[in-house]
Scaffold this motif. Structure first.
Motif, PDB file in Angstrom:
ATOM      1  N   UNK A   1       0.937  -1.383  -0.122  1.00  0.00           N
ATOM      2  CA  UNK A   1       0.115   0.063   0.014  1.00  0.00           C
ATOM      3  C   UNK A   1       0.884   1.129   0.025  1.00  0.00           C
ATOM      4  N   UNK A   2       2.114   1.310  -0.111  1.00  0.00           N
ATOM      5  CA  UNK A   2       2.846   2.265  -0.148  1.00  0.00           C
ATOM      6  C   UNK A   2       2.877   3.010  -1.593  1.00  0.00           C
ATOM      7  N   UNK A   3       2.503   4.491  -1.571  1.00  0.00           N
ATOM      8  CA  UNK A   3       2.859   5.342  -2.693  1.00  0.00           C
ATOM      9  C   UNK A   3       4.246   5.411  -3.087  1.00  0.00           C
ATOM     10  N   UNK A   4       4.582   4.436  -3.986  1.00  0.00           N
ATOM     11  CA  UNK A   4       6.074   4.483  -4.416  1.00  0.00           C
ATOM     12  C   UNK A   4       6.576   5.411  -5.361  1.00  0.00           C
ATOM     13  N   UNK A   5       5.466   6.206  -6.093  1.00  0.00           N
ATOM     14  CA  UNK A   5       5.828   7.308  -7.055  1.00  0.00           C
ATOM     15  C   UNK A   5       4.504   8.267  -7.177  1.00  0.00           C
ATOM     16  N   UNK A   6       4.644   9.537  -7.011  1.00  0.00           N
ATOM     17  CA  UNK A   6       3.724  10.324  -7.665  1.00  0.00           C
ATOM     18  C   UNK A   6       4.216  11.364  -8.288  1.00  0.00           C
ATOM     19  N   UNK A   7       3.709  11.953  -9.266  1.00  0.00           N
ATOM     20  CA  UNK A   7       4.210  13.206 -10.094  1.00  0.00           C
ATOM     21  C   UNK A   7       4.480  14.332  -9.198  1.00  0.00           C
ATOM     22  N   UNK A   8       3.289  14.941  -8.504  1.00  0.00           N
ATOM     23  CA  UNK A   8       3.219  16.231  -7.897  1.00  0.00           C
ATOM     24  C   UNK A   8       4.032  16.362  -6.767  1.00  0.00           C
ATOM     25  N   UNK A   9       4.388  15.231  -6.147  1.00  0.00           N
ATOM     26  CA  UNK A   9       4.989  15.255  -4.761  1.00  0.00           C
ATOM     27  C   UNK A   9       4.268  15.962  -3.590  1.00  0.00           C
ATOM     28  N   UNK A  10       3.136  15.841  -3.651  1.00  0.00           N
ATOM     29  CA  UNK A  10       2.328  16.500  -2.538  1.00  0.00           C
ATOM     30  C   UNK A  10       2.460  15.584  -1.132  1.00  0.00           C
TER      31      UNK A  10
END
Length: 373
Positions: A180-189
């Motif tokens: 369930x880890x968010x291993x990547x996002x574009x916006x880096x919130x």
């Protein structure tokens, strides 16, 4: 989401031509909205099957899991203690005051910062030590450290950022299927690198989208999760569309798109300048959810926030709702439609009725079901 409403201001005499115009507008917006969400669902499904996305899931997961034992050091941080201290400082100086004002409650950074060292290190590298402004963190391709994660990020980030920019999504996430880890996002919130099962946003609609897609049995599955005030977006209303990622027969991750209230407003052509001579405040379209609350902003609010709030106070509108609109800078999820008006439409019918909004303005309305799969 169940209804799309067309509204026309009731000035006493309602001309047939106005009703015809209203029904045409409503039908156009209904098709436009349904097409947008259909295309978004197709896009998240197609992208989830892309070989680069499948590879990215595995590479980001491996790099995420090893970051604490990797070379994450920068000129400003040489230990996990340095990372933690700088992360607390960032939360306190950049976010807590703004969020506390909108919530009308004091927030503690310690309760928002993720618990694992891997999460803290990645938030430090790509958020706290990122010199870009909060809305421009996505412009950083590679942090200043020497970790495998930053090498992987540099390899894939422009690909996902181009997708986001091209199709005007608010964020794109890769989530590890098991952890369930968010291993990547574009916006880096603030949701970046957090855990959607046990982390600070485990009860959010993003988490709901992940959990639903994670339980899917095949790659054709997509889920759209309804609009909520999303904390990492400083409580801006957002919804999420997700699809599982399969590597051959193995389910490895979840791909998620974020869509904000601004995108929905743009779909309805209501985010216009105050001096737009072609705008007609007497006619507008509203999207209404099953809970009877609106899923887009009132056209008058988007054109002149201060004048709209003054008009509400002048007619002594519900002060709690008015203050909430001012704090959250949106009318979505605050304005509502009467239960009686929606009774027929809950059974899938279209029709006409009378609607009195929060400013006590009376409208003639037409309504029809909105189908979003």
């Amino acid at each position: 989401l169940i209804s799309v409403f067309g509204l026309i201001y009731h000035r006493g005499v309602i001309y047939k031509s106005s009703i015809n115009k209203l029904e045409l507008l409503q039908e156009y917006n209904k098709k436009h909205i349904e097409l947008f969400f259909s295309q978004a669902g197709n896009q998240v499904r197609i992208l989830s099957e892309n070989k680069d996305v499948i590879s990215a899931i595995q590479e980001f997961k491996d790099a995420y899991n090893s970051i604490e034992n990797d070379n994450y050091y920068t000129s400003s941080a040489r230990s996990i203690e340095d990372v933690s201290a700088m992360l607390v400082n960032y939360y306190e100086t950049e976010y807590l005051d703004k969020l506390s004002n909108r919530l009308e409650t004091e927030l503690d950074a310690e309760h928002l910062i993720p618990g694992s060292n891997n999460s803290k290190i990645l938030q430090y590298l790509y958020i706290a030590s990122n010199s870009k402004s909060a809305k421009s963190k996505h412009l950083l391709n590679r942090a200043e450290d020497g970790s495998a994660y930053s090498a992987v990020h540099n390899m894939y980030h422009s690909f996902f950022r181009d997708w986001l920019t091209r199709f005007k999504y608010d964020d794109i996430y890769l989530v590890d299927i098991k952890s369930g880890n968010i291993i990547y996002s574009v916006q880096k919130k603030l949701d970046f690198a957090t855990n959607l099962i046990s982390g600070p946003y485990s009860n959010s609609n993003l988490s709901e989208a992940y959990k639903s897609a994670a339980g899917a049995l095949n790659s054709n599955y997509t889920i759209t999760v309804d609009l909520e005030n999303y904390f990492p977006s400083v409580l801006e209303p957002s919804l999420f569309i997700a699809s599982p990622v399969f590597d051959n027969l193995e389910k490895t991750g979840v791909l998620v798109f974020q869509i904000s209230i601004n995108t929905i407003d743009d779909l309805l052509h209501i985010r216009k300048l105050k001096d737009d001579s072609e705008s007609d405040d007497n006619i507008q379209t509203l999207i209404v959810g099953e809970d009877r609350y609106l899923r887009n902003n009132d056209i008058r609010f988007t054109r002149d926030k201060e004048e709209f709030l003054r008009s509400l106070r002048k007619v002594k509108a519900n002060i709690g709702a008015v203050n909430k609109i001012e704090r959250l800078t949106t009318t979505a999820l605050i304005q509502s439609v009467s239960k009686e008006l929606l009774l027929d439409n809950n059974d899938g019918y279209a029709g006409r009725g009378k609607y009195k909004d929060i400013s006590k303005t009376s409208y003639l309305c037409t309504y029809t079901p909105l189908i979003i799969k």
